[in-house]
Write a protein that holds these residues in place. Structure first.
Motif, PDB file in Angstrom:
ATOM      1  N   SER A 228       0.984  -1.215   0.072  1.00 17.26           N
ATOM      2  CA  SER A 228       0.188  -0.072  -0.081  1.00 17.26           C
ATOM      3  C   SER A 228       0.871   1.294  -0.114  1.00 17.26           C
ATOM      4  CB  SER A 228      -0.959   0.042   1.039  1.00 17.26           C
ATOM      5  OG  SER A 228      -1.804   1.152   1.270  1.00 17.26           O
ATOM      6  N   GLY A 229       0.407   2.255  -0.643  1.00 18.42           N
ATOM      7  CA  GLY A 229       1.282   3.326  -0.912  1.00 18.42           C
ATOM      8  C   GLY A 229       2.501   3.472  -1.917  1.00 18.42           C
ATOM      9  N   SER A 230       2.657   2.304  -2.650  1.00 19.64           N
ATOM     10  CA  SER A 230       3.661   2.030  -3.422  1.00 19.64           C
ATOM     11  C   SER A 230       3.419   1.979  -4.753  1.00 19.64           C
ATOM     12  CB  SER A 230       4.507   0.754  -3.023  1.00 19.64           C
ATOM     13  OG  SER A 230       4.934   0.858  -1.607  1.00 19.64           O
ATOM     14  N   GLU A 231       3.995   2.082  -5.699  1.00 22.46           N
ATOM     15  CA  GLU A 231       4.018   2.006  -7.070  1.00 22.46           C
ATOM     16  C   GLU A 231       4.958   1.372  -7.998  1.00 22.46           C
ATOM     17  OE1 GLU A 231       2.790   4.979 -10.947  1.00 22.46           O
ATOM     18  OE2 GLU A 231       3.898   5.968  -9.076  1.00 22.46           O
ATOM     19  N   ILE A 232       4.582   0.609  -8.958  1.00 24.48           N
ATOM     20  CA  ILE A 232       5.496  -0.223  -9.859  1.00 24.48           C
ATOM     21  C   ILE A 232       5.368   0.367 -11.099  1.00 24.48           C
ATOM     22  CG2 ILE A 232       6.040  -2.492 -10.794  1.00 24.48           C
ATOM     23  CD1 ILE A 232       6.948  -2.615  -8.041  1.00 24.48           C
TER      24      ILE A 232
ATOM     25  N   GLY B  48       6.425   7.744  -3.431  1.00 23.01           N
ATOM     26  CA  GLY B  48       6.665   8.552  -4.527  1.00 23.01           C
ATOM     27  C   GLY B  48       8.353   8.743  -4.997  1.00 23.01           C
ATOM     28  N   VAL B  49       9.068   7.860  -4.047  1.00 22.08           N
ATOM     29  CA  VAL B  49      10.499   7.799  -4.233  1.00 22.08           C
ATOM     30  C   VAL B  49      10.894   6.571  -4.632  1.00 22.08           C
ATOM     31  CG1 VAL B  49      12.513   8.195  -2.761  1.00 22.08           C
ATOM     32  CG2 VAL B  49      10.659   9.664  -2.336  1.00 22.08           C
ATOM     33  N   LEU B  50      11.933   6.559  -5.571  1.00 20.54           N
ATOM     34  CA  LEU B  50      12.427   5.269  -5.856  1.00 20.54           C
ATOM     35  C   LEU B  50      12.962   4.530  -4.738  1.00 20.54           C
ATOM     36  CD1 LEU B  50      13.137   3.351  -8.297  1.00 20.54           C
ATOM     37  CD2 LEU B  50      15.103   4.678  -8.625  1.00 20.54           C
ATOM     38  N   SER B  51      12.416   3.339  -4.750  1.00 20.46           N
ATOM     39  CA  SER B  51      13.037   2.582  -3.448  1.00 20.46           C
ATOM     40  C   SER B  51      14.118   1.659  -3.737  1.00 20.46           C
ATOM     41  CB  SER B  51      11.861   1.994  -2.987  1.00 20.46           C
ATOM     42  OG  SER B  51      12.211   0.875  -1.749  1.00 20.46           O
TER      43      SER B  51
END
Length: 125
Positions: free
Chosen positions: A18-22, A49-52
């Motif tokens: 949750s709160g992440s995006e691929i 919104g930050v590249l992890s």
């Protein structure tokens, strides 16, 4: 056998917190929304919104990076073995279809790819 890796099946197999995006980038660096995911594509995980983290895709047998395992890959591997058109980088790793530990790409990999295309054995991903 699975001879291609569609964007929808690839993205559907990833559990996103949750709160992440691929995001999936093609080999040219453009964001993908459809088509096939192949060797050389990059998977990026954004958290808040930050590249992890990011990972480069390797589809063993997909030597040309088009997301399909087919006769074009077989031809590329033959040319590599004959030293007429060397495979390099991540694509060389994708050519190591038998996953031997020394990383050598040779006629055993060619045989494994042929057998995969003939549906007599599968390339383990």
């Amino acid at each position: 056998p699975s001879d291609n890796l569609s964007y929808s099946s690839f993205i559907g197999a990833i559990t996103v917190p949750s709160g992440s995006e691929i995001k999936i980038l093609n080999s040219a660096g453009a964001v993908m929304t459809s088509g096939n995911v192949g060797t050389g594509c990059v998977t990026q995980l954004f958290v808040g919104g930050v590249l992890s983290s990011q990972y480069t895709v390797i589809l063993y047998g997909d030597i040309n990076g088009d997301g399909n395992i087919n006769s074009l890959d077989l031809l590329a591997l033959k040319k590599h073995i004959l030293n007429s058109n060397p495979i390099m980088g991540i694509y060389l790793e994708a050519a190591n279809t038998d996953h031997d530990t020394n990383g050598t790409v040779n006629s055993l990999d060619l045989l494994k790819l042929k057998k995969h295309l003939l549906n007599t054995t599968l390339i383990v991903q």
